[in-house]
Design an enzyme around this catalytic site. Structure first.
Site, PDB file in Angstrom:
ATOM      1  N   ILE A  60     -59.354 -71.471  10.440  1.00  0.00           N
ATOM      2  CA  ILE A  60     -60.232 -70.850  11.455  1.00  0.00           C
ATOM      3  C   ILE A  60     -60.109 -71.562  12.799  1.00  0.00           C
ATOM      4  O   ILE A  60     -60.544 -71.051  13.818  1.00  0.00           O
ATOM      5  CB  ILE A  60     -61.721 -70.837  11.016  1.00  0.00           C
ATOM      6  N   ASP A  61     -59.497 -72.763  12.802  1.00  0.00           N
ATOM      7  CA  ASP A  61     -59.527 -73.601  14.010  1.00  0.00           C
ATOM      8  C   ASP A  61     -58.577 -73.156  15.124  1.00  0.00           C
ATOM      9  O   ASP A  61     -58.732 -73.559  16.274  1.00  0.00           O
ATOM     10  CB  ASP A  61     -59.180 -75.057  13.653  1.00  0.00           C
ATOM     11  N   CYS A 106     -55.705 -82.186  -1.473  1.00  0.00           N
ATOM     12  CA  CYS A 106     -55.234 -82.950  -2.648  1.00  0.00           C
ATOM     13  C   CYS A 106     -54.708 -84.326  -2.266  1.00  0.00           C
ATOM     14  O   CYS A 106     -53.663 -84.454  -1.626  1.00  0.00           O
ATOM     15  CB  CYS A 106     -54.154 -82.130  -3.355  1.00  0.00           C
ATOM     16  N   ARG A 138     -83.085 -77.252  21.382  1.00  0.00           N
ATOM     17  CA  ARG A 138     -82.974 -77.085  19.934  1.00  0.00           C
ATOM     18  C   ARG A 138     -81.499 -77.065  19.544  1.00  0.00           C
ATOM     19  O   ARG A 138     -80.652 -76.657  20.342  1.00  0.00           O
ATOM     20  CB  ARG A 138     -83.607 -75.768  19.480  1.00  0.00           C
ATOM     21  N   GLU A 159     -73.850 -70.234  28.409  1.00  0.00           N
ATOM     22  CA  GLU A 159     -73.867 -70.846  29.742  1.00  0.00           C
ATOM     23  C   GLU A 159     -72.836 -71.958  29.891  1.00  0.00           C
ATOM     24  O   GLU A 159     -72.420 -72.278  31.005  1.00  0.00           O
ATOM     25  CB  GLU A 159     -75.262 -71.408  30.044  1.00  0.00           C
ATOM     26  N   GLY A 177     -52.897 -80.181   8.014  1.00  0.00           N
ATOM     27  CA  GLY A 177     -52.650 -81.130   6.931  1.00  0.00           C
ATOM     28  C   GLY A 177     -51.762 -80.515   5.858  1.00  0.00           C
ATOM     29  O   GLY A 177     -50.847 -81.174   5.339  1.00  0.00           O
TER      30      GLY A 177
HETATM   31  O1  F6P Z   1     -59.957 -77.104   9.321  1.00  0.00           O
HETATM   32  C1  F6P Z   1     -60.940 -76.195   8.983  1.00  0.00           C
HETATM   33  C2  F6P Z   1     -62.297 -76.816   9.041  1.00  0.00           C
HETATM   34  O2  F6P Z   1     -63.238 -75.817   8.775  1.00  0.00           O
HETATM   35  C3  F6P Z   1     -62.620 -77.563  10.336  1.00  0.00           C
HETATM   36  O3  F6P Z   1     -63.041 -76.723  11.373  1.00  0.00           O
HETATM   37  C4  F6P Z   1     -63.668 -78.536   9.870  1.00  0.00           C
HETATM   38  O4  F6P Z   1     -63.667 -79.679  10.660  1.00  0.00           O
HETATM   39  C5  F6P Z   1     -63.240 -78.870   8.473  1.00  0.00           C
HETATM   40  O5  F6P Z   1     -62.440 -77.802   8.034  1.00  0.00           O
HETATM   41  C6  F6P Z   1     -64.365 -79.079   7.489  1.00  0.00           C
HETATM   42  O6  F6P Z   1     -63.817 -79.454   6.263  1.00  0.00           O
HETATM   43  P1  F6P Z   1     -64.617 -79.566   4.895  1.00  0.00           P
HETATM   44  O7  F6P Z   1     -64.903 -78.177   4.412  1.00  0.00           O
HETATM   45  O8  F6P Z   1     -63.668 -80.265   3.989  1.00  0.00           O
HETATM   46  O9  F6P Z   1     -65.868 -80.297   5.180  1.00  0.00           O
END
Ligand code: F6P
Length: 326
Positions: free
Chosen positions: A130-131, A76, A250, A191, A107
């Site tokens: 998730i980070d 927001c 790839r 790897e 944030g």
């Molecule tokens: O912070 C969570 C996250 O999934 C990050 O891993 C990724 O950089 C970002 O959000 C992507 O954000 P959006 O969904 O706003 O593109």
């Protein structure tokens, strides 16, 4: 300190599997303690634009297993301005909300910190991302599920990589943090991992790949953390093409599928414990802290520490990837 009678709960920023389990736990633990609960929609947006509804125990039935967030989420812009936060505070007052539980990442918790300081509101945060990139906690809600999603995807890519004797660069999320890439690499037997916390020169990468390709393997998988500065996996593929044209590389970008899916048992347990603890914390008089874990125990982490970017990536873990890729 004024008595807390009504709490508001919101999810903000990128969604993460387990957020629903956290909403459920916050709601039910609050009701158990005779508090009123208000569900705030679309993160801080719902506070600014008054999109809220009272939650009962049934409002959170049958959601523990669902990915995403029933409250919706958003990043927001209005809430980043003093005017936006003033509107949010006014709406909070009018709805009788006297404390907040904010579930989100860096944030979102930075926003919570500013809001709490400006208006002297008790706020407790839950690490929902998730980070896994928040300070002062070993785990964040959603990380384990995302890691499992990555491993499942890489297992599948491995089949085609082996059949075609190809090099695959698999880009994973992480918002400038390498936890998903590094632990995803260990768990999937990749790897190499390329992470923002450690520089990997192209010839180093060539070395890593050669080790696997030339000695015992006919394919290689490299997990690459997203990184706009280097162009991520696509940028790396371009450089490999120029410097090692013999590799038929790839790229697979896993993208937002990493944010979806039913949460793992570990994420459900983490979210449930942290959610219940958020209510205990507020009733104990804690404010402006995030619930975290340290060595399996729940801990309170001040927002200032939670939102500080200090990587705890273990160089030894990078070494494990190398050792196990021979
Ligand atoms: O912070 C969570 C996250 O999934 C990050 O891993 C990724 O950089 C970002 O959000 C992507 O954000 P959006 O969904 O706003 O593109």
């Amino acid at each position: 300190m004024a008595q807390i009678r009504c709490i508001g709960v919101l999810t903000s920023g990128g969604d993460a599997p387990g957020m629903n389990a956290a909403i459920r736990a916050v709601t039910r633990a609050a009701i158990y303690n005779n508090l009123k609960v208000v569900g705030i929609k679309r993160g801080y947006y719902g506070l600014v634009y008054n999109e809220m509804e009272e939650f009962g125990s049934k409002s959170v039935s049958n959601i523990i297993q669902q990915g995403g967030t029933i409250l919706k989420t958003a990043r927001c812009k209005e809430f980043t301005t003093p005017e936006g936060r003033a509107k949010a505070y006014e709406n909070m007052q009018q709805s009788g909300i006297d404390a907040l539980v904010v579930i989100g990442g860096d944030g979102s918790l930075s926003g919570a910190r500013i809001f709490a300081e400006e208006y002297d509101i008790p706020i407790v945060g839950l690490p929902g991302t998730i980070d896994n990139d928040l300070g002062g906690t070993d785990e964040t809600i959603g990380y384990d599920t995302a890691l499992n999603t990555i491993v499942e995807a890489v297992d599948k890519i491995r089949d085609t990589a082996t059949s075609h004797e190809r090099l695959f660069l698999v880009e994973v999320m992480g918002h400038m943090a390498g936890y998903l890439a590094l632990n995803g690499a260990i768990a999937s037997g990749a790897e190499a991992a390329i992470i923002p916390e450690m520089e990997t020169e192209i010839d180093q990468l060539g070395d890593l790949i050669n080790r696997g390709f030339r000695k015992s393997k006919n394919s290689a998988i490299v997990l690459v953390a997203e990184n706009p500065a280097t162009g991520g996996a696509l940028g790396l593929a371009q450089r490999i093409k120029e410097e090692f044209p013999e590799y038929d590389a790839r790229v697979t970008i896993l993208g937002h599928l990493q944010r979806g899916g039913s949460p793992t048992a570990a994420d459900r347990i983490l979210a449930s414990k942290m959610g219940a603890q958020a209510i205990t914390a507020l009733l104990e008089g804690q404010r402006n802290v995030m619930i975290g874990t340290k060595n399996g125990e729940l801990v309170y982490v001040p927002f200032s520490k939670a939102t500080k970017h200090s990587s705890t990536i273990d160089r030894g873990d990078m070494e494990i990837v190398k050792i196990l890729s021979i």
